[in-house]
Design a protein around this motif. Structure first.
Motif, PDB file in Angstrom:
ATOM      1  N   GLU A 133       7.705  10.447   0.255  1.00 21.89           N
ATOM      2  CA  GLU A 133       7.540   9.152   0.929  1.00 21.89           C
ATOM      3  C   GLU A 133       6.078   8.927   1.298  1.00 21.89           C
ATOM      4  OE1 GLU A 133      10.410   8.758   4.144  1.00 21.89           O
ATOM      5  OE2 GLU A 133      11.899   9.782   2.902  1.00 21.89           O
ATOM      6  N   ASP A 178       0.855  -1.200   0.000  1.00 25.99           N
ATOM      7  CA  ASP A 178       0.000   0.000   0.000  1.00 25.99           C
ATOM      8  C   ASP A 178       0.884   1.240   0.000  1.00 25.99           C
ATOM      9  OD1 ASP A 178       0.877   0.304   2.599  1.00 25.99           O
ATOM     10  OD2 ASP A 178      -1.030  -0.289   3.517  1.00 25.99           O
ATOM     11  N   SER A 179       0.281   2.428   0.116  1.00 22.75           N
ATOM     12  CA  SER A 179       1.091   3.639  -0.022  1.00 22.75           C
ATOM     13  C   SER A 179       2.074   3.786   1.138  1.00 22.75           C
ATOM     14  CB  SER A 179       0.207   4.880  -0.155  1.00 22.75           C
ATOM     15  OG  SER A 179      -0.556   5.063   0.999  1.00 22.75           O
ATOM     16  N   SER A 180       1.732   3.283   2.320  1.00 27.85           N
ATOM     17  CA  SER A 180       2.690   3.313   3.432  1.00 27.85           C
ATOM     18  C   SER A 180       3.873   2.402   3.143  1.00 27.85           C
ATOM     19  CB  SER A 180       2.034   2.860   4.739  1.00 27.85           C
ATOM     20  OG  SER A 180       0.924   3.637   5.029  1.00 27.85           O
ATOM     21  N   VAL A 235      10.645   3.727  -0.537  1.00 28.39           N
ATOM     22  CA  VAL A 235      11.294   4.971  -0.981  1.00 28.39           C
ATOM     23  C   VAL A 235      12.249   5.482   0.108  1.00 28.39           C
ATOM     24  CG1 VAL A 235      10.934   7.395  -1.636  1.00 28.39           C
ATOM     25  CG2 VAL A 235       9.389   5.630  -2.515  1.00 28.39           C
ATOM     26  N   GLU A 237      -6.169   1.947   1.096  1.00 27.18           N
ATOM     27  CA  GLU A 237      -5.861   3.380   1.216  1.00 27.18           C
ATOM     28  C   GLU A 237      -6.967   4.113   1.974  1.00 27.18           C
ATOM     29  OE1 GLU A 237      -2.988   4.332   0.671  1.00 27.18           O
ATOM     30  OE2 GLU A 237      -2.280   2.662  -0.556  1.00 27.18           O
ATOM     31  N   PHE A 244       0.492   9.419  -1.514  1.00 26.88           N
ATOM     32  CA  PHE A 244       0.081   8.633  -2.677  1.00 26.88           C
ATOM     33  C   PHE A 244      -1.352   8.130  -2.555  1.00 26.88           C
ATOM     34  CE2 PHE A 244       4.553   7.254  -1.589  1.00 26.88           C
ATOM     35  CZ  PHE A 244       5.203   8.049  -2.518  1.00 26.88           C
ATOM     36  N   LEU A 253       4.916   1.583   0.152  1.00 25.25           N
ATOM     37  CA  LEU A 253       5.681   2.254  -0.897  1.00 25.25           C
ATOM     38  C   LEU A 253       6.566   3.339  -0.287  1.00 25.25           C
ATOM     39  CD1 LEU A 253       6.274   2.764  -3.928  1.00 25.25           C
ATOM     40  CD2 LEU A 253       4.356   4.379  -3.915  1.00 25.25           C
ATOM     41  N   GLY A 254       5.999   4.112   0.636  1.00 30.54           N
ATOM     42  CA  GLY A 254       6.763   5.153   1.319  1.00 30.54           C
ATOM     43  C   GLY A 254       7.973   4.568   2.036  1.00 30.54           C
TER      44      GLY A 254
END
Lengths: 111, 156
Positions: free
Chosen positions: B119, A55-57, A63, B59, B122, A59-60
């Protein structure tokens, strides 16, 4: 968040052993990546072939792990599964990382 | 975690519905998603559709855990209804309202230089890109977030 590291020549291969990197595991992932990448190898490849969901966390956290390597070492990725690939593509992060189809490709192609 | 499921004839197209209530915690979101994906209507969909739905739900739910319930604990209710090739999702929580009572624009930040790579930020971009008819309403002490997703495969 289980991560396994193995040094193969000048490449540090880190394999994500869990099937997801999500909000509940993102901080642990980042911490563990930081520990494992203390070994100074020119290249670090994170194999994500077992990861079905990010999920976006998550992905973060990936990164952040790349940024923590500093400007001289890039984090390369291998074995992105379809849903993970979708998240990288929709956030344009696929243009930031060197992404190998699978780990053996990643080992072959020095960047 | 509480469940409720059923099949309802709605006009000419039959819909398959399910409803789940989870604590607003990151680990409960993970478990709730895995339960939903193993149940109808999501269970019958293609891997690709299930992946997309999991991204959007994750999300939306993580956002509620992080923001709506930033100051106190509570529950989240997720209702899904699949009719033909359209999945309707309704997510209800009893947390704080969204800032300005609207859904964030979800524009991606410029990628910029290596050390400035974003970071986060998104989540709403992914929701907006993958879903349609996104709507948010504050009614009394409830936040109601709804959206639809087109699926490639119907429940039949």
């Amino acid at each position: 968040m289980k991560l396994m590291a193995e040094q193969q020549g000048d490449v540090l291969v880190i394999s994500a052993m869990h099937d997801r990197i999500d909000a509940a595991g993102a901080i642990q992932f980042k911490d563990r990546m930081r520990e494992l990448t203390q070994t100074m190898t020119p290249r670090v490849v994170l194999d994500m072939s077992r990861v079905n969901f990010l999920d976006s966390s998550g992905l973060g956290a990936v990164v952040a792990s790349m940024k923590a390597l500093g400007p001289d070492r890039k984090l390369e990725l291998s074995g992105l599964t379809p849903t993970v690939q979708k998240v990288f593509r929709l956030t344009r992060m696929d243009s930031v990382f060197v992404i190998h189809a699978n780990l053996s490709d990643g080992m072959r192609h020095a960047v | 975690m509480r469940f409720d499921a059923g099949t309802h004839p709605s006009s000419s197209v039959q819909s398959v519905t399910t409803r789940i209530i989870i604590p607003a915690k990151e680990l409960a979101v993970r478990d709730g998603l895995s339960n939903l994906l193993e149940r109808l209507p999501l269970k019958a969909l293609s891997q690709d559709d299930r992946g997309t739905i999991e991204i959007v739900l994750a999300e939306a739910l993580n956002n509620i855990v992080e923001h709506a319930y930033a100051r106190f604990e509570g529950e989240i209710e997720i209702s899904l209804s699949l009719a033909g090739h359209e999945l309707k999702c309704l997510i209800t929580d009893w947390g704080l309202p969204m800032p300005d009572q609207t859904v964030p624009a979800g524009e991606l930040l410029p990628l910029g230089a290596f050390e400035d790579l974003p970071e986060g930020g998104f989540g709403w971009h992914l929701i907006r890109t993958l879903s349609k008819d996104l709507s948010y309403r504050r009614i009394g002490d409830q936040n109601l977030l709804s959206f639809k997703l087109d699926t490639k495969q119907s429940q039949h």
